[in-house]
Design an enzyme around this catalytic site. Sequence first.
Site, mmCIF file in Angstrom:
data_model
loop_
_atom_site.group_PDB
_atom_site.id
_atom_site.type_symbol
_atom_site.label_atom_id
_atom_site.label_comp_id
_atom_site.label_asym_id
_atom_site.label_seq_id
_atom_site.Cartn_x
_atom_site.Cartn_y
_atom_site.Cartn_z
ATOM 1 N N THR A 185 47.845 48.329 57.712
ATOM 2 C CA THR A 185 48.026 47.293 56.685
ATOM 3 C C THR A 185 49.521 47.199 56.435
ATOM 4 O OG1 THR A 185 47.929 48.862 54.870
ATOM 5 C CG2 THR A 185 45.874 47.853 55.508
ATOM 6 N N GLU A 329 40.849 48.213 55.132
ATOM 7 C CA GLU A 329 40.244 49.541 54.981
ATOM 8 C C GLU A 329 38.720 49.492 54.944
ATOM 9 O OE1 GLU A 329 42.773 48.308 53.335
ATOM 10 O OE2 GLU A 329 44.241 49.804 52.731
ATOM 11 N N LYS A 440 50.992 40.650 32.422
ATOM 12 C CA LYS A 440 50.657 41.182 31.099
ATOM 13 C C LYS A 440 51.630 40.607 30.080
ATOM 14 C CE LYS A 440 48.564 45.216 29.188
ATOM 15 N NZ LYS A 440 48.317 46.634 29.272
ATOM 16 N N TRP A 445 46.235 40.387 29.261
ATOM 17 C CA TRP A 445 46.271 40.083 30.689
ATOM 18 C C TRP A 445 46.096 38.595 30.936
ATOM 19 C CZ3 TRP A 445 48.151 43.842 33.346
ATOM 20 C CH2 TRP A 445 47.852 45.177 33.022
HETATM 21 P P1 AMP Z 1 43.982 42.900 53.888
HETATM 22 O O1 AMP Z 1 43.645 44.311 53.961
HETATM 23 O O2 AMP Z 1 45.376 42.575 54.316
HETATM 24 O O3 AMP Z 1 42.975 42.024 54.554
HETATM 25 O O4 AMP Z 1 43.983 42.486 52.350
HETATM 26 C C1 AMP Z 1 42.902 42.790 51.501
HETATM 27 C C2 AMP Z 1 43.142 42.177 50.158
HETATM 28 O O5 AMP Z 1 43.161 40.749 50.238
HETATM 29 C C3 AMP Z 1 42.059 42.475 49.153
HETATM 30 O O6 AMP Z 1 42.201 43.734 48.566
HETATM 31 C C4 AMP Z 1 42.248 41.343 48.161
HETATM 32 O O7 AMP Z 1 43.317 41.599 47.268
HETATM 33 C C5 AMP Z 1 42.642 40.190 49.034
HETATM 34 N N1 AMP Z 1 41.458 39.369 49.340
HETATM 35 C C6 AMP Z 1 40.733 39.368 50.467
HETATM 36 N N2 AMP Z 1 39.753 38.449 50.383
HETATM 37 C C7 AMP Z 1 39.846 37.869 49.167
HETATM 38 C C8 AMP Z 1 39.109 36.860 48.469
HETATM 39 N N3 AMP Z 1 38.087 36.221 49.012
HETATM 40 N N4 AMP Z 1 39.495 36.566 47.206
HETATM 41 C C9 AMP Z 1 40.533 37.184 46.618
HETATM 42 N N5 AMP Z 1 41.271 38.125 47.230
HETATM 43 C C10 AMP Z 1 40.935 38.467 48.483
#
Ligand code: AMP
Length: 541
Positions: A185, A329, A440, A445
């Site tokens: 990541t 993850e 915040k 929030w």
């Molecule tokens: P990644 O590991 O780079 O795919 O990023 C994961 C993160 O993307 C998650 O923890 C969320 O913060 C964000 N994310 C993924 N899908 C969504 C979704 N449908 N709505 C809002 N946030 C999302």
Amino acid sequence: MKGLMMHRPLKIADIITFAADTYPSSEIVSVRTEGDIHRTTYKETSARISKLAHGLRKLGIGEGDRVATLAWNGYRHFELYYAISGIGAVCHTINPRLSAEQMIYIVNHASDRLLFTDVTFLPIIERLRPHFPDDLRVVIMTDRAHMPETPLDGALCYEEVLEGEASDFDWPDFPEDQAAGLCYTSGTTGNPKGTLYSHRSTVLHALSQCVTIPKTLQEGKRILPVVPLFHVNAWGLPYGAPLSGASLIFPGGALDGKSLFDLMDREKVYSAWGVPTVWLGLMNEINQRGRLPEGFGDIVVGGSAASRSLIEAFEKMGVNVCHAWGMTEMSPLGTQCNLPPEMADLPFEKRVDRKQSQGRRVFGVDMKIVDDEGRRLPHDGKTSGHLYVRGNTITEGYFEDPEATNQVFDKEGWFCTGDVAAIDPAGFLLITDRSKDLIKSGGEWISSLDLENIVMSHPGVANCAVIAVPDAKWDERPLLIVVPREDAQPQKEDLLGMLAERLAKWQVPDDVVFVDQLPLTATGKVSKLTLRKQYAEGGEA
Ligand code: AMP
């Protein structure tokens, strides 16, 4: 008492041999870096995967070795997924949009032994080669006729690795928790962190995906993964599609609205998967042409929140929007928002309300929300808390990174997603923010996602983001950053007025900044970190 059933290890290679037997003519269509369209089937691909596996063995790759890929979505990248994991090695997909520093870090951290690259990314490798491990060999993913000149020592040609090899392979058995894939990541702080998928987690994820999204993952359906093979296994599609018999249409590197429209139209793509920014581009093209690509009926959108206006625009044209949430993850699928039958007849607005949520969990993913002290919060749809998950497709620790690992699990062994969410009594998840993106203000929030959703419904707004900026009186205040549509000039007063109608006064940003484009992360999401550096901290982005 122990059950008396056979125990066969779950193995990724079994997916492609199954697809070759059962769905031999389902297709893989790829836009190639060579400039043409390549067509093949699961049956032919299975044979080439065997050849590649023999080739990898001859290059000295053994169990547990890391083999890197730096490539677009295409059939050769797909072959690598299976051949590398099939012989017990680890397919390490690299995101070409990472910074040079991050790429150097992960290639060394993973100790990659071989690196397969598309011709497109060769200049990156040539530049960074001195910083990679000395014994790393490079294979260029093309045929002899298209091999470019390169100063790289001993660079190999992909098609020559396969040449003359046998088209069957006796796939070895190993324990099902053997490592199969590695994806880092990009992270917002510190070094990138590696998620190490196993054969077991990958096969379980594919099975779970097929039962959760059955209308799309089935024989006869044609799926376009715009989501890259270099990020979280293209959301599992290289496994779910062959398992279900669906065909895969790979777009190569042309991901703009026009190229996607043309490919989808020609190949009669039913379902396309990707992040919201991609769908904004496609929707522009659809609007310009005044029609949908032929056969198009479904999008899966995730990676960041799908805005209401995006969901509305597609649903109004009869395209089903499946809003999904997950993480690197988590392999990545956590939830998906196809609606249950009893919601199918809801009025349009109510259905869109529902689809704005990230939907219900997939089999094998448990979810809980907790307060700052780790106490469980009710699933009442109103209370927001830190979202934790656990399950067989979720990481149990970062690859060779105990420090990062220590920070993300609670005492009960649940993984902290870093997202803030509510869960309603029907099991629908509503992500309200990332912990670090929350604003915040005066101790209260403000959800940046709520604000963004409202602003996105303005006809003159192409894209937007809300970030926190420091404020002497309130600690933080929201700042709205807007990309206007090409032919529009949305006014600050209109946008703020729109927000004031729907929100409490203190939640409305004090200012609006208009920009030509928003900075994106390596995975195509809006980079709030960069925006904060630009506007909140006044530094260099
Ligand atoms: P990644 O590991 O780079 O795919 O990023 C994961 C993160 O993307 C998650 O923890 C969320 O913060 C964000 N994310 C993924 N899908 C969504 C979704 N449908 N709505 C809002 N946030 C999302």
